[in-house]
Design a protein around this motif. Sequence first.
Motif, PDB file in Angstrom:
ATOM      1  N   ALA A 267      -3.580 -27.250  39.288  1.00 52.24           N
ATOM      2  CA  ALA A 267      -2.688 -27.245  38.116  1.00 52.24           C
ATOM      3  C   ALA A 267      -1.518 -28.207  38.316  1.00 52.24           C
ATOM      4  N   VAL A 268      -0.938 -28.202  39.493  1.00 51.65           N
ATOM      5  CA  VAL A 268       0.192 -29.084  39.788  1.00 51.65           C
ATOM      6  C   VAL A 268      -0.259 -30.549  39.753  1.00 51.65           C
ATOM      7  N   LEU A 269      -1.387 -30.838  40.366  1.00 50.89           N
ATOM      8  CA  LEU A 269      -1.888 -32.213  40.390  1.00 50.89           C
ATOM      9  C   LEU A 269      -2.295 -32.668  38.988  1.00 50.89           C
ATOM     10  N   ARG A 270      -2.960 -31.804  38.246  1.00 50.70           N
ATOM     11  CA  ARG A 270      -3.393 -32.169  36.890  1.00 50.70           C
ATOM     12  C   ARG A 270      -2.191 -32.433  35.987  1.00 50.70           C
ATOM     13  N   GLU A 271      -1.175 -31.588  36.070  1.00 48.99           N
ATOM     14  CA  GLU A 271       0.037 -31.788  35.268  1.00 48.99           C
ATOM     15  C   GLU A 271       0.665 -33.150  35.563  1.00 48.99           C
ATOM     16  N   SER A 272       0.716 -33.489  36.824  1.00 44.47           N
ATOM     17  CA  SER A 272       1.299 -34.753  37.238  1.00 44.47           C
ATOM     18  C   SER A 272       0.479 -35.936  36.725  1.00 44.47           C
ATOM     19  N   VAL A 273      -0.828 -35.853  36.860  1.00 41.46           N
ATOM     20  CA  VAL A 273      -1.704 -36.928  36.400  1.00 41.46           C
ATOM     21  C   VAL A 273      -1.585 -37.113  34.893  1.00 41.46           C
ATOM     22  N   GLU A 274      -1.539 -36.034  34.162  1.00 42.15           N
ATOM     23  CA  GLU A 274      -1.412 -36.133  32.706  1.00 42.15           C
ATOM     24  C   GLU A 274      -0.070 -36.750  32.313  1.00 42.15           C
ATOM     25  N   ASP A 275       0.986 -36.405  33.037  1.00 43.81           N
ATOM     26  CA  ASP A 275       2.292 -37.010  32.777  1.00 43.81           C
ATOM     27  C   ASP A 275       2.242 -38.516  33.045  1.00 43.81           C
ATOM     28  N   TYR A 276       1.529 -38.915  34.088  1.00 37.98           N
ATOM     29  CA  TYR A 276       1.375 -40.340  34.382  1.00 37.98           C
ATOM     30  C   TYR A 276       0.710 -41.051  33.208  1.00 37.98           C
ATOM     31  N   PHE A 277      -0.348 -40.463  32.670  1.00 35.00           N
ATOM     32  CA  PHE A 277      -1.045 -41.095  31.554  1.00 35.00           C
ATOM     33  C   PHE A 277      -0.157 -41.194  30.316  1.00 35.00           C
ATOM     34  N   VAL A 278       0.590 -40.170  30.030  1.00 29.95           N
ATOM     35  CA  VAL A 278       1.502 -40.214  28.877  1.00 29.95           C
ATOM     36  C   VAL A 278       2.540 -41.305  29.080  1.00 29.95           C
ATOM     37  N   THR A 279       3.086 -41.393  30.283  1.00 31.04           N
ATOM     38  CA  THR A 279       4.071 -42.425  30.612  1.00 31.04           C
ATOM     39  C   THR A 279       3.483 -43.821  30.393  1.00 31.04           C
ATOM     40  N   CYS A 280       2.278 -44.031  30.884  1.00 36.45           N
ATOM     41  CA  CYS A 280       1.621 -45.344  30.740  1.00 36.45           C
ATOM     42  C   CYS A 280       1.283 -45.644  29.286  1.00 36.45           C
ATOM     43  N   GLU A 281       0.763 -44.665  28.575  1.00 35.71           N
ATOM     44  CA  GLU A 281       0.395 -44.876  27.170  1.00 35.71           C
ATOM     45  C   GLU A 281       1.606 -45.271  26.336  1.00 35.71           C
ATOM     46  N   HIS A 282       2.740 -44.633  26.570  1.00 39.04           N
ATOM     47  CA  HIS A 282       3.963 -44.977  25.826  1.00 39.04           C
ATOM     48  C   HIS A 282       4.403 -46.396  26.146  1.00 39.04           C
ATOM     49  N   ALA A 283       4.356 -46.747  27.430  1.00 39.70           N
ATOM     50  CA  ALA A 283       4.781 -48.095  27.833  1.00 39.70           C
ATOM     51  C   ALA A 283       3.854 -49.154  27.244  1.00 39.70           C
ATOM     52  N   LEU A 284       2.559 -48.917  27.275  1.00 38.85           N
ATOM     53  CA  LEU A 284       1.615 -49.882  26.733  1.00 38.85           C
ATOM     54  C   LEU A 284       1.720 -49.997  25.220  1.00 38.85           C
ATOM     55  N   ALA A 285       1.966 -48.889  24.554  1.00 36.87           N
ATOM     56  CA  ALA A 285       2.103 -48.919  23.095  1.00 36.87           C
ATOM     57  C   ALA A 285       3.322 -49.726  22.666  1.00 36.87           C
ATOM     58  N   ALA A 286       4.361 -49.746  23.491  1.00 34.44           N
ATOM     59  CA  ALA A 286       5.583 -50.471  23.155  1.00 34.44           C
ATOM     60  C   ALA A 286       5.532 -51.947  23.547  1.00 34.44           C
ATOM     61  N   ALA A 287       4.512 -52.326  24.310  1.00 33.25           N
ATOM     62  CA  ALA A 287       4.422 -53.704  24.812  1.00 33.25           C
ATOM     63  C   ALA A 287       3.744 -54.616  23.796  1.00 33.25           C
ATOM     64  N   PRO A 288       4.132 -55.891  23.786  1.00 32.06           N
ATOM     65  CA  PRO A 288       3.413 -56.863  22.954  1.00 32.06           C
ATOM     66  C   PRO A 288       1.940 -56.915  23.367  1.00 32.06           C
ATOM     67  N   ASP A 289       1.114 -57.367  22.456  1.00 27.13           N
ATOM     68  CA  ASP A 289      -0.331 -57.356  22.685  1.00 27.13           C
ATOM     69  C   ASP A 289      -0.792 -58.615  23.424  1.00 27.13           C
ATOM     70  N   ASP A 290      -0.473 -58.673  24.725  1.00 26.51           N
ATOM     71  CA  ASP A 290      -1.006 -59.741  25.561  1.00 26.51           C
ATOM     72  C   ASP A 290      -1.113 -59.209  26.993  1.00 26.51           C
ATOM     73  N   PRO A 291      -2.043 -59.731  27.771  1.00 23.93           N
ATOM     74  CA  PRO A 291      -2.302 -59.177  29.101  1.00 23.93           C
ATOM     75  C   PRO A 291      -1.086 -59.160  30.027  1.00 23.93           C
ATOM     76  N   ALA A 292      -0.280 -60.209  30.006  1.00 26.35           N
ATOM     77  CA  ALA A 292       0.891 -60.232  30.895  1.00 26.35           C
ATOM     78  C   ALA A 292       1.875 -59.134  30.520  1.00 26.35           C
ATOM     79  N   ALA A 293       2.112 -58.954  29.235  1.00 23.98           N
ATOM     80  CA  ALA A 293       3.019 -57.887  28.789  1.00 23.98           C
ATOM     81  C   ALA A 293       2.446 -56.514  29.118  1.00 23.98           C
ATOM     82  N   HIS A 294       1.126 -56.377  29.002  1.00 22.46           N
ATOM     83  CA  HIS A 294       0.494 -55.093  29.348  1.00 22.46           C
ATOM     84  C   HIS A 294       0.604 -54.820  30.844  1.00 22.46           C
ATOM     85  N   LEU A 295       0.402 -55.846  31.653  1.00 24.01           N
ATOM     86  CA  LEU A 295       0.563 -55.677  33.104  1.00 24.01           C
ATOM     87  C   LEU A 295       2.004 -55.279  33.422  1.00 24.01           C
TER      88      LEU A 295
END
Length: 186
Positions: free
Chosen positions: A49-77
């Motif tokens: 449960a602790v590991l899964r919660e952490s992993v899911e938080d990581y994905f949410v963090t990444c999804e938000h960052a990627l959604a806010a980035a311009p649509d090009d590979p360097a910005a996504h990286l």
Amino acid sequence: MAAIHAAAREAFAEQGYHATSVRDIARRAGVSMAALYYHYEGKQELLFAVLRESVEDYFVTCEHALAAAPDDPAAHLDALVGATVRYRVRRRAESTLNLIEVRNLEPRYRKLLDARVDTATRMWAGIIDDGVRAGVFATAWPDDARRAVIAMCNAIADWYRPEGAVTVDELVERYVGLARTIVACS
């Protein structure tokens, strides 16, 4: 349940999975053993449960960052590196647990977490592959570059201290630069 998660996370991070008892987690959480067992079958389910919660938080963090980035590979990286660095700083204990204590999961739980790790790997690989296809990244070894970037970001949880000389923003800037160098970003 938040108190139980926090207590388990703290105990596993301080003592390791094998040295932590369910009784210790219940004591730290300020709950009875019966209350803990009402929510969880035992220590194994708590670790998951602790590991899964952490992993899911990581994905949410990444999804938000990627959604806010311009649509090009360097910005996504840049966005993915920044999100990962910030996550590793913000959730140092969980990051360490995810890298070390995952080996103590029973196969049924390990399989579930491994599926999420595979999803993260594909996310990183997709960005780097897109950059290579677009001619933005010149690395001849995209898989090795991916592993190197992920490894350097993961290691932050081991050494970074917020009270140190480097701010999180400076760390993000440095690691974005390092990642761009590794993928040979033009």
